[in-house]
Design an enzyme around this catalytic site. Structure first.
Site, PDB file in Angstrom:
ATOM      1  N   GLU A   1      -2.972 -21.634   7.749  1.00 58.39           N
ATOM      2  CA  GLU A   1      -3.335 -20.587   7.633  1.00 58.39           C
ATOM      3  C   GLU A   1      -2.467 -19.567   7.498  1.00 58.39           C
ATOM      4  O   GLU A   1      -1.492 -18.996   8.516  1.00 58.39           O
ATOM      5  CB  GLU A   1      -4.720 -20.526   7.440  1.00 58.39           C
ATOM      6  CG  GLU A   1      -4.310 -20.050   9.568  1.00 58.39           C
ATOM      7  CD  GLU A   1      -6.473 -20.340   9.552  1.00 58.39           C
ATOM      8  OE1 GLU A   1      -6.469 -21.322   9.041  1.00 58.39           O
ATOM      9  OE2 GLU A   1      -6.474 -19.861  10.818  1.00 58.39           O
TER      10      GLU A   1
ATOM     11  N   CYS B   1       0.642  24.376  -4.313  1.00 57.46           N
ATOM     12  CA  CYS B   1       0.698  25.737  -5.289  1.00 57.46           C
ATOM     13  C   CYS B   1      -0.621  25.172  -5.674  1.00 57.46           C
ATOM     14  O   CYS B   1      -1.098  24.953  -5.936  1.00 57.46           O
ATOM     15  CB  CYS B   1       1.946  24.612  -6.296  1.00 57.46           C
ATOM     16  SG  CYS B   1       0.980  25.655  -7.926  1.00 57.46           S
TER      17      CYS B   1
ATOM     18  N   LYS C   1       6.366 -16.218  11.285  1.00 58.79           N
ATOM     19  CA  LYS C   1       6.438 -15.329  10.955  1.00 58.79           C
ATOM     20  C   LYS C   1       7.835 -14.841   9.439  1.00 58.79           C
ATOM     21  O   LYS C   1       8.315 -15.789   9.949  1.00 58.79           O
ATOM     22  CB  LYS C   1       6.702 -14.098  12.155  1.00 58.79           C
ATOM     23  CG  LYS C   1       5.693 -14.520  13.330  1.00 58.79           C
ATOM     24  CD  LYS C   1       5.292 -13.397  13.419  1.00 58.79           C
ATOM     25  CE  LYS C   1       5.246 -12.592  14.573  1.00 58.79           C
ATOM     26  NZ  LYS C   1       4.827 -11.237  15.143  1.00 58.79           N
TER      27      LYS C   1
ATOM     28  N   ASP D   1      -2.059  -9.596   9.962  1.00 57.70           N
ATOM     29  CA  ASP D   1      -1.561  -8.611  10.852  1.00 57.70           C
ATOM     30  C   ASP D   1      -3.003  -7.881  11.723  1.00 57.70           C
ATOM     31  O   ASP D   1      -2.889  -6.935  10.922  1.00 57.70           O
ATOM     32  CB  ASP D   1      -1.237  -7.813   9.975  1.00 57.70           C
ATOM     33  CG  ASP D   1      -0.236  -6.978  10.630  1.00 57.70           C
ATOM     34  OD1 ASP D   1      -0.453  -7.499  12.181  1.00 57.70           O
ATOM     35  OD2 ASP D   1       1.103  -6.582  10.504  1.00 57.70           O
TER      36      ASP D   1
ATOM     37  N   CYS E   1       6.636  24.947 -11.219  1.00 57.78           N
ATOM     38  CA  CYS E   1       6.323  26.320 -12.293  1.00 57.78           C
ATOM     39  C   CYS E   1       7.057  27.584 -11.486  1.00 57.78           C
ATOM     40  O   CYS E   1       6.549  28.965 -11.741  1.00 57.78           O
ATOM     41  CB  CYS E   1       4.751  26.784 -12.528  1.00 57.78           C
ATOM     42  SG  CYS E   1       3.628  26.762 -10.572  1.00 57.78           S
TER      43      CYS E   1
ATOM     44  N   CYS F   1       0.405  24.875 -14.226  1.00 57.59           N
ATOM     45  CA  CYS F   1       1.674  23.627 -12.820  1.00 57.59           C
ATOM     46  C   CYS F   1       2.335  22.286 -13.746  1.00 57.59           C
ATOM     47  O   CYS F   1       0.901  21.584 -13.918  1.00 57.59           O
ATOM     48  CB  CYS F   1       1.393  23.380 -11.603  1.00 57.59           C
ATOM     49  SG  CYS F   1       2.881  22.966 -10.983  1.00 57.59           S
TER      50      CYS F   1
ATOM     51  N   TYR G   1     -11.387 -17.477  13.199  1.00 55.94           N
ATOM     52  CA  TYR G   1     -10.892 -19.005  13.635  1.00 55.94           C
ATOM     53  C   TYR G   1     -10.843 -20.207  14.059  1.00 55.94           C
ATOM     54  O   TYR G   1     -10.000 -20.665  13.888  1.00 55.94           O
ATOM     55  CB  TYR G   1      -9.349 -18.309  12.673  1.00 55.94           C
ATOM     56  CG  TYR G   1      -9.211 -17.703  13.795  1.00 55.94           C
ATOM     57  CD1 TYR G   1      -8.235 -17.485  15.039  1.00 55.94           C
ATOM     58  CD2 TYR G   1      -8.611 -16.624  12.666  1.00 55.94           C
ATOM     59  CE1 TYR G   1      -7.915 -16.817  15.844  1.00 55.94           C
ATOM     60  CE2 TYR G   1      -7.454 -15.144  14.319  1.00 55.94           C
ATOM     61  CZ  TYR G   1      -7.527 -15.533  15.073  1.00 55.94           C
ATOM     62  OH  TYR G   1      -7.078 -14.477  16.064  1.00 55.94           O
TER      63      TYR G   1
ATOM     64  N   CYS H   1       6.929  27.725  -5.778  1.00 49.86           N
ATOM     65  CA  CYS H   1       6.811  25.814  -6.009  1.00 49.86           C
ATOM     66  C   CYS H   1       8.117  25.655  -7.192  1.00 49.86           C
ATOM     67  O   CYS H   1       8.425  25.961  -8.014  1.00 49.86           O
ATOM     68  CB  CYS H   1       5.980  25.416  -7.549  1.00 49.86           C
ATOM     69  SG  CYS H   1       5.635  24.537  -8.119  1.00 49.86           S
TER      70      CYS H   1
ATOM     71  N   LYS I   1      -1.067 -15.926   8.756  1.00 52.47           N
ATOM     72  CA  LYS I   1      -2.240 -15.003  10.234  1.00 52.47           C
ATOM     73  C   LYS I   1      -2.181 -13.682   9.359  1.00 52.47           C
ATOM     74  O   LYS I   1      -1.320 -12.943   9.537  1.00 52.47           O
ATOM     75  CB  LYS I   1      -0.464 -15.119  10.959  1.00 52.47           C
ATOM     76  CG  LYS I   1      -0.251 -14.347  12.147  1.00 52.47           C
ATOM     77  CD  LYS I   1       0.559 -14.931  13.078  1.00 52.47           C
ATOM     78  CE  LYS I   1       0.944 -13.976  14.417  1.00 52.47           C
ATOM     79  NZ  LYS I   1       0.462 -12.528  15.126  1.00 52.47           N
TER      80      LYS I   1
HETATM   81  S1  IVH Z   1      -5.426 -18.995  16.181  1.00 51.39           S
HETATM   82  C1  IVH Z   1      -4.332 -19.594  21.054  1.00 51.39           C
HETATM   83  N1  IVH Z   1      -5.499 -17.854  13.300  1.00 51.39           N
HETATM   84  O1  IVH Z   1      -2.498 -13.605  15.748  1.00 51.39           O
HETATM   85  C2  IVH Z   1      -4.335 -18.142  19.949  1.00 51.39           C
HETATM   86  N2  IVH Z   1      -3.669 -16.027  14.971  1.00 51.39           N
HETATM   87  O2  IVH Z   1       0.443 -13.041  17.732  1.00 51.39           O
HETATM   88  C3  IVH Z   1      -5.031 -19.325  18.457  1.00 51.39           C
HETATM   89  N3  IVH Z   1      -3.784 -14.079  14.598  1.00 51.39           N
HETATM   90  O3  IVH Z   1      -3.608 -13.339  18.638  1.00 51.39           O
HETATM   91  C4  IVH Z   1      -4.815 -18.101  17.515  1.00 51.39           C
HETATM   92  N4  IVH Z   1      -4.693 -14.847  12.117  1.00 51.39           N
HETATM   93  O4  IVH Z   1      -5.102 -11.998  17.118  1.00 51.39           O
HETATM   94  C5  IVH Z   1      -4.655 -17.708  14.995  1.00 51.39           C
HETATM   95  N5  IVH Z   1      -5.345 -17.221  11.026  1.00 51.39           N
HETATM   96  C6  IVH Z   1      -4.504 -17.217  12.401  1.00 51.39           C
HETATM   97  C7  IVH Z   1      -4.423 -15.868  12.892  1.00 51.39           C
HETATM   98  C8  IVH Z   1      -4.346 -15.799  14.548  1.00 51.39           C
HETATM   99  C9  IVH Z   1      -3.765 -13.544  13.744  1.00 51.39           C
HETATM  100  C10 IVH Z   1      -3.602 -13.471  15.475  1.00 51.39           C
HETATM  101  C11 IVH Z   1      -4.544 -14.411  16.934  1.00 51.39           C
HETATM  102  C12 IVH Z   1      -3.157 -13.770  17.926  1.00 51.39           C
HETATM  103  C13 IVH Z   1      -2.096 -13.160  17.119  1.00 51.39           C
HETATM  104  C14 IVH Z   1      -1.272 -14.273  18.094  1.00 51.39           C
END
Ligand code: IVH
Length: 667
Positions: free
Chosen positions: A114, A426, A316, A118, A413, A432, A228, A410, A116
């Site tokens: 899935e 301005c 990543k 941010d 103008c 303008c 998750y 400006c 990740k």
């Molecule tokens: S599973 C034991 N699933 O990424 C850890 N983590 O860089 C199980 N994160 O600290 C984590 N999306 O906060 C998991 N779909 C996802 C995630 C995810 C973001 C974060 C999580 C973790 C960090 C690690």
């Protein structure tokens, strides 16, 4: 009313509201209009005010209301919140797979993959179904108690659902708090308008918002949460991540839609490339994908190190940052008259896009970053695509350019510029050319009137050639006017005229956004439209009436009344309304497509996307940007790509454009 009258109705209202919250926030499938929802909510609030003894902490009315905190308490997690082993190198991913295979012996691993997210890692604890605690990850064993703030996040249920599955006495889950890219951009714009420092990226904006000591302020931030994982549960047990995910969804928690189950690394890499290709179109930032073993007993076999599990891996994306040189710092005038320093740089490729300019926001920001012409800088793409200068890179023996100075006049103008907080402005709003160009562009933008072909370059030409002297002139343009312009031919000219014609009939929220009222972004425009219903009611509203709208504070209310008090704005609006038809805000009809979610992909021949969307919405359906198991119908136009493939994989119903029109009885 019978003695149990109010209690029964209160219970029923809470049940209804929770159900609609879930449909809207977790399932992305609302069934009632905002107005109907508001009515239920007001009724509940009134009943609770009349019967305060019946208020419970998990009532939907009790999200915001925590007192100002002095500091966050430190709390222990139900189980350690480990981090993930991660790398960008496919070889590292393959080595992870080898270690897993070795540990499992004969058995083939089943991986759940899935995106990740941010954001910020979070623990949520539910006791007897009610949210009792939320904490940040902290050092992994203890984090900060941010319960009051997390309660304001609408995607976090205050009470779990038990219709589909019994609620366990204790449940601790792990998830991620995020702010969507678009909301991040709006939040930053708001902060900068208030003269405050913007956040560097959506992740920081989520972290900063979650760690507000004032829950009211946190409530005004567009935080969302996905979960998750289960950290700890009593009274239930699971054998796989797939089961866990189903349980989380049954309890009304929001889980990622993009999950896939695979057994080999090539399939992981395929998924990674697909997600990478869609990255800019995703509504939130992701920094890679997570791959985890599905089978929980397999996980146990692999175990964990002190820091991370051996059964999961984060693969990543390469960071979207590059180093380049600033050629000049130019001053650019926007639609509100604010003069923004813009770094023009040697072009660099960052994540598939060529970047050659980045806003430096205001003179204080230029000073803070200490950048000058000729400097070497690190540039990143944050949010979806917005490039920004992260920092200056020191160079030995490099002769630096002069310090940046804001112009005195400006650049468009020539009017004397004035200082407003950290901004240089301005004041010649209606004379303008640069400001008018910006207003035209904003008016026609996607969230505004959505006029295809009315981009920056066209707006600039229309102003430079004197064809548009104020916004309403747009609706008097003719094909003959346009063909004189550089880059226009008969066809492109008539396309723009017809796009303008179509856009002259629009929804109130689009008009409101398009007017470019200070502080009014798309979300506020929508809320104002639903609350007031007509443009007349909005322009007549005083500040007290405006702050009734959730999300509108004093500053915003003053800017809105100020906008409508300005004679030029009033005249412009009157003149616009002569040419325009503003559709009344009505509750989405419970029409023939009610409850159905459509996804359009590929090029449509007879319809524009907005037209297709309004056809669906007018019949009570909704349109989503991405295909998921919850999608009901996919309409595939010419050269449809990955979304179509995904729909096929999921076995969804797929229609051609012709079939779609036939279904609506429009063939
Ligand atoms: S599973 C034991 N699933 O990424 C850890 N983590 O860089 C199980 N994160 O600290 C984590 N999306 O906060 C998991 N779909 C996802 C995630 C995810 C973001 C974060 C999580 C973790 C960090 C690690």
């Amino acid at each position: 009313m019978k003695p149990d009258g109010p209690r029964a109705r209160i219970d029923e209202l809470r049940r209804l509201i929770r159900r609609h919250d879930r449909l809207y926030y977790a399932d992305d499938k609302p069934e009632v209009s905002d107005a109907d929802y508001d009515r239920l909510f007001s009724e509940l609030r009134a009943l609770e005010e009349a019967h305060p003894a019946l208020i419970t902490p998990d009532s939907p009315t009790q999200r915001v209301g925590g007192a100002l905190l002095e500091r966050f308490e430190s709390v222990e997690h139900a189980a350690p919140m480990l981090s993930l082993d991660s790398d960008q190198d496919p070889d590292a991913l393959r080595r992870f797979d080898e270690r897993v295979r070795k540990a499992l012996g004969e058995r083939t691993p089943r991986y759940v993959i899935e995106p990740k997210l941010d954001g910020l890692s979070l623990e949520l604890v539910y006791e007897k179904g009610s949210l009792v605690r939320a904490s940040t990850r902290g050092d992994g064993s203890r984090g900060e108690d941010v319960t009051a703030n997390v309660r304001t996040i609408r995607t976090v249920p205050l009470r779990l659902f038990e219709a589909d599955r019994p609620i366990p006495p204790v449940l601790s889950v792990r998830g991620e708090v995020i702010i969507r890219s678009r909301e991040f951009a709006e939040l930053n714009e708001r902060l900068m308008n208030e003269g405050r420092e913007p956040f560097a990226n959506p992740r920081n904006s989520a972290a900063g918002s979650l760690r507000q000591l004032d829950p009211e302020l946190a409530a005004s931030r567009p935080l969302e949460a996905f979960v998750y994982d289960v950290l700890h549960v009593e009274g239930a047990s699971f054998t796989s991540q797939t089961e866990v995910r189903q349980a989380l969804a049954d309890w009304g928690l929001r889980v990622s839609e993009r999950v896939r189950i695979v057994s080999d690394i090539d399939a992981v890499l395929d998924y990674f490339s697909e997600i990478d290709a869609e990255r800019d179109d995703l509504p939130y930032e992701i920094d890679g994908i997570v791959i985890k073993l599905d089978d929980l007993s397999d996980r146990e076999r692999l175990g964990t190190t002190s820091r991370h599990p051996r059964w999961a891996f984060a693969f990543k994306f390469a960071p979207r940052a590059e180093v380049t040189r600033i050629l000049t710092i130019a001053a650019s005038v926007g639609r509100t008259g604010v003069v923004t320093p813009v770094a023009l740089m040697e072009p660099v490729h960052i994540g598939g896009v060529t970047v050659s300019r980045a806003s430096l926001h205001n003179r204080e920001e230029v000073a803070r970053k200490e950048v000058r012409e000729g400097d070497l800088v690190r540039v990143q793409r944050a949010g979806d695509v917005i490039p920004q200068v992260v920092e200056r890179i020191e160079e030995d023996g490099h002769e630096r350019g002069p310090e940046f100075q804001m112009p005195v006049n400006c650049p468009s103008c020539g009017t004397d510029l004035v200082d407003r907080g950290p901004f240089t402005v301005c004041p010649n709003s209606f004379g303008c050319a640069a400001q008018l160009t910006g207003r035209i562009q904003h008016f026609g933008s996607r969230q505004g009137l959505d006029v295809e072909g009315l981009g920056e370059e066209t707006a600039r030409l229309l102003v430079a050639e004197g064809l548009v002297k104020r916004l309403p002139d747009l609706f008097s343009l003719t094909t003959d006017d346009l063909v004189q312009l550089e880059g226009f031919a008969e066809l492109s000219a008539s396309n723009l005229i017809s796009a303008l014609g179509q856009a002259s009939r629009t929804e109130l929220r689009r008009l409101l956004y398009g007017l470019g009222i200070p502080e009014v972004g798309a979300a506020v425009a929508r809320d104002l439209a639903t609350h007031f219903g007509t443009i007349e009611a909005i322009r007549a509203a005083d500040a007290d009436a405006l702050i009734e709208v959730p999300g509108v504070g004093n500053v915003m209310a003053d800017r809105i009344t100020g906008f409508f008090a300005e004679p030029h704005n009033r005249d412009n609006l009157d003149a616009l309304l002569v040419h325009m038809t503003i559709e009344e805000v009505t509750a989405p009809q419970s029409g023939e497509l009610s409850g159905k979610t459509f996804v359009f992909t590929g090029g449509l021949r007879g319809l524009s996307r907005p037209e297709a969307k309004s056809l669906v919405e007018a019949r009570g359906g909704r349109v989503s940007g991405s295909v998921s198991p919850r999608t009901d119908l996919v309409v595939a136009g010419d050269s449809a790509g990955s979304k179509l493939e995904k729909a096929q994989t999921l076995g969804l119903e797929i229609l051609s454009e012709e079939e779609f029109l036939r279904m609506l009885g429009m063939d």
